[in-house]
Design a protein around this motif. Structure first.
Motif, PDB file in Angstrom:
ATOM      1  N   LEU A 173      -2.910  -1.993  18.890  1.00  0.00           N
ATOM      2  CA  LEU A 173      -1.710  -1.083  19.195  1.00  0.00           C
ATOM      3  C   LEU A 173      -3.304   0.034  18.680  1.00  0.00           C
ATOM      4  N   ILE A 174      -3.355   0.229  17.439  1.00  0.00           N
ATOM      5  CA  ILE A 174      -4.309   0.469  17.102  1.00  0.00           C
ATOM      6  C   ILE A 174      -6.059   0.829  17.617  1.00  0.00           C
ATOM      7  N   LYS A 211      -4.374   5.931   9.778  1.00  0.00           N
ATOM      8  CA  LYS A 211      -3.197   7.210  10.008  1.00  0.00           C
ATOM      9  C   LYS A 211      -2.824   6.674  10.831  1.00  0.00           C
ATOM     10  N   ILE A 212      -3.241   5.982  12.640  1.00  0.00           N
ATOM     11  CA  ILE A 212      -2.055   5.290  13.072  1.00  0.00           C
ATOM     12  C   ILE A 212      -1.207   4.733  13.224  1.00  0.00           C
ATOM     13  N   ALA A 213      -1.565   3.087  12.414  1.00  0.00           N
ATOM     14  CA  ALA A 213      -1.392   2.377  11.747  1.00  0.00           C
ATOM     15  C   ALA A 213      -0.117   3.038  10.963  1.00  0.00           C
ATOM     16  N   PRO A 229      -0.631  -9.006  20.855  1.00  0.00           N
ATOM     17  CA  PRO A 229      -1.324  -8.017  21.351  1.00  0.00           C
ATOM     18  C   PRO A 229      -1.717  -7.541  22.761  1.00  0.00           C
ATOM     19  N   ILE A 230      -1.780  -6.682  22.630  1.00  0.00           N
ATOM     20  CA  ILE A 230      -2.320  -5.970  24.507  1.00  0.00           C
ATOM     21  C   ILE A 230      -4.071  -5.689  24.451  1.00  0.00           C
ATOM     22  N   ALA A 231      -4.972  -5.799  23.424  1.00  0.00           N
ATOM     23  CA  ALA A 231      -5.790  -5.863  23.199  1.00  0.00           C
ATOM     24  C   ALA A 231      -6.522  -6.776  22.519  1.00  0.00           C
ATOM     25  N   ASN A 232      -8.366  -6.653  22.479  1.00  0.00           N
ATOM     26  CA  ASN A 232      -8.743  -7.529  21.468  1.00  0.00           C
ATOM     27  C   ASN A 232      -9.151  -6.384  20.063  1.00  0.00           C
ATOM     28  N   PRO A 233      -8.779  -6.277  18.776  1.00  0.00           N
ATOM     29  CA  PRO A 233      -9.137  -5.237  17.768  1.00  0.00           C
ATOM     30  C   PRO A 233     -10.332  -6.003  17.149  1.00  0.00           C
ATOM     31  N   ALA A 261      -4.615  -1.765  10.491  1.00  0.00           N
ATOM     32  CA  ALA A 261      -3.179  -2.110  10.129  1.00  0.00           C
ATOM     33  C   ALA A 261      -2.734  -2.609   8.828  1.00  0.00           C
ATOM     34  N   LEU A 262      -3.359  -3.666   7.976  1.00  0.00           N
ATOM     35  CA  LEU A 262      -3.289  -4.055   6.689  1.00  0.00           C
ATOM     36  C   LEU A 262      -2.880  -3.114   5.705  1.00  0.00           C
ATOM     37  N   HIS A 263      -3.789  -2.427   6.245  1.00  0.00           N
ATOM     38  CA  HIS A 263      -3.626  -0.830   5.087  1.00  0.00           C
ATOM     39  C   HIS A 263      -3.954   0.092   5.357  1.00  0.00           C
ATOM     40  N   PRO A 264      -2.626   0.560   5.636  1.00  0.00           N
ATOM     41  CA  PRO A 264      -2.453   1.716   6.460  1.00  0.00           C
ATOM     42  C   PRO A 264      -2.713   2.984   5.932  1.00  0.00           C
ATOM     43  N   ALA A 265      -2.683   4.448   5.876  1.00  0.00           N
ATOM     44  CA  ALA A 265      -2.814   5.098   5.208  1.00  0.00           C
ATOM     45  C   ALA A 265      -1.113   5.853   4.659  1.00  0.00           C
ATOM     46  N   GLU A 266      -1.339   6.744   3.398  1.00  0.00           N
ATOM     47  CA  GLU A 266      -0.184   7.003   3.299  1.00  0.00           C
ATOM     48  C   GLU A 266       0.003   8.271   3.830  1.00  0.00           C
TER      49      GLU A 266
END
Length: 361
Positions: A237-238, A250-252, A305-309, A317-322
């Motif tokens: 998604l990101i 941030k998107i995450a 998934p909707i794409a290949n990241p 995705a594993l380390h999102p922003a605060e």
């Protein structure tokens, strides 16, 4: 009488015995010399391939394809070249490769060579990238699986139907992967003569698995309360939403904030995936499409998934922003400008800005 008898036995005189001994010694010396010469000739014959191995002169002629197997030593490569008639002897190739100290630079693969080449000329060709017979396919981040297969078919000549028909069980997918979507890792791949559709897709999946190990996918996903599949889904998604690398965490965070509040994600790229479309313009009717991938109609993450990241999206995705953002809008896609907010009024304004930039306001 005594003197006459003595003269008849002259061969037994001291002087005669000395001359006989010398003759015998001469014969022995001659025999030894002949033996030494014979031994020397044999030694030279044995050592000649090492001292002065057979070699052709010049650049050779014609064309022949040679395959260098992975892990081949200089001796094995030399033997392959000699068997193909490229060089006169394996030793000539080994010698020149050792003299030039380039053995470690020889790579496996298929090479277009010539017959009757000097060993040095053959080595030059093996070191020249243009001699290697290979097709390179670059898979950008964010392509869907169907788009990846189409690109591979176009750039390698592999039939699209073969790529589409590959048995998913043969490509090494992780146990948690429902299919190839999301697991054809974006990178540049080398496709050699003889490679099959299975080989190519398996290489892409293996590259994903390497990236997953690199980022610690399983362990890090658990820290954000996701399964590995959910983490790859979020990363897709990101990646599909775009923006800059700095926007990804941030998107995450927006995704996780909305999941925490049980709010539909309302991500446009999921609607487009459901419709197999690519566009920046989403209508209200688009958001009503009947699909489990439509995150306007269904809460939570889509089923896969909707794409290949790529690796950066996985890391995000594993380390999102605060942050407390609840919406994001890429207001200026041409310049990859994305804005984040926790206020619905600002979100509405950002959508208007996007529509203006797209000429749809």
């Amino acid at each position: 009488m005594g003197l006459g008898a003595g003269s008849r036995v002259e061969a037994g005189s001291p002087s005669q015995r000395r001359r006989g001994a010398l003759r015998r010694a001469g014969l022995l010396s001659t025999g030894l010399l002949v033996s030494l010469v014979a031994v020397g000739a044999g030694a030279i014959a044995v050592l000649k391939p090492y001292i002065s191995p057979d070699d052709f002169d010049g650049p050779g002629s014609g064309s022949v394809t040679v395959r260098i197997a992975p892990g081949s030593s200089a001796e094995a490569i030399g033997s392959t070249l000699a068997d193909a008639g490229v060089v006169a002897s394996a030793r000539s190739f080994v010698r020149v490769s050792e003299d030039r100290a380039v053995t470690g630079r020889l790579r496996p693969g298929h090479y277009r060579m010539r017959k009757g080449m000097a060993a040095g000329a053959a080595l030059d060709l093996l070191l020249a990238p243009s001699s290697r017979i290979v097709k390179r396919v670059t898979v950008p981040e964010g392509l869907r699986a169907a788009e990846v297969l189409a690109r591979v078919a176009q750039q390698t000549g592999l039939p699209l139907k073969e790529l589409q028909g590959v048995d998913r069980a043969l490509v090494g997918l992780p146990d948690y992967a429902p299919g190839i979507e999301g697991f054809l890792f974006p990178a540049t791949y080398e496709v050699e003569p003889g490679d099959t559709a299975v080989d190519v897709l398996a290489a892409m999946v293996e590259r994903f698995r390497a990236a997953a190990r690199q980022v610690g996918l399983a362990a890090e996903a658990a820290k954000v309360h996701l399964t590995p599949l959910e983490a790859v889904t979020v990363a897709s998604l990101i990646q599909a939403e775009g923006g800059t690398d700095a926007d990804y965490p941030k998107i995450a965070r927006v995704i996780y904030n909305r999941l925490a509040k049980d709010t539909p994600l309302e991500i446009d790229s999921t609607v487009l995936y459901a419709q197999k479309r690519r566009t920046l313009r989403i209508t209200e009717s688009d958001t009503k499409v009947d699909s489990p991938y439509n995150t306007y109609r269904h809460k939570g993450l889509p089923p896969g998934p909707i794409a290949n990241p790529g690796e950066k999206a996985l890391m995000a995705a594993l380390h999102p922003a605060e942050g407390d953002w609840h919406w994001f809008v890429t207001t200026d896609p041409a310049h990859r400008i994305t804005k984040f907010t926790n206020k619905e009024s600002e979100f509405v304004r950002y959508r208007e800005e996007l529509n203006k930039n797209l000429g749809t306001s």
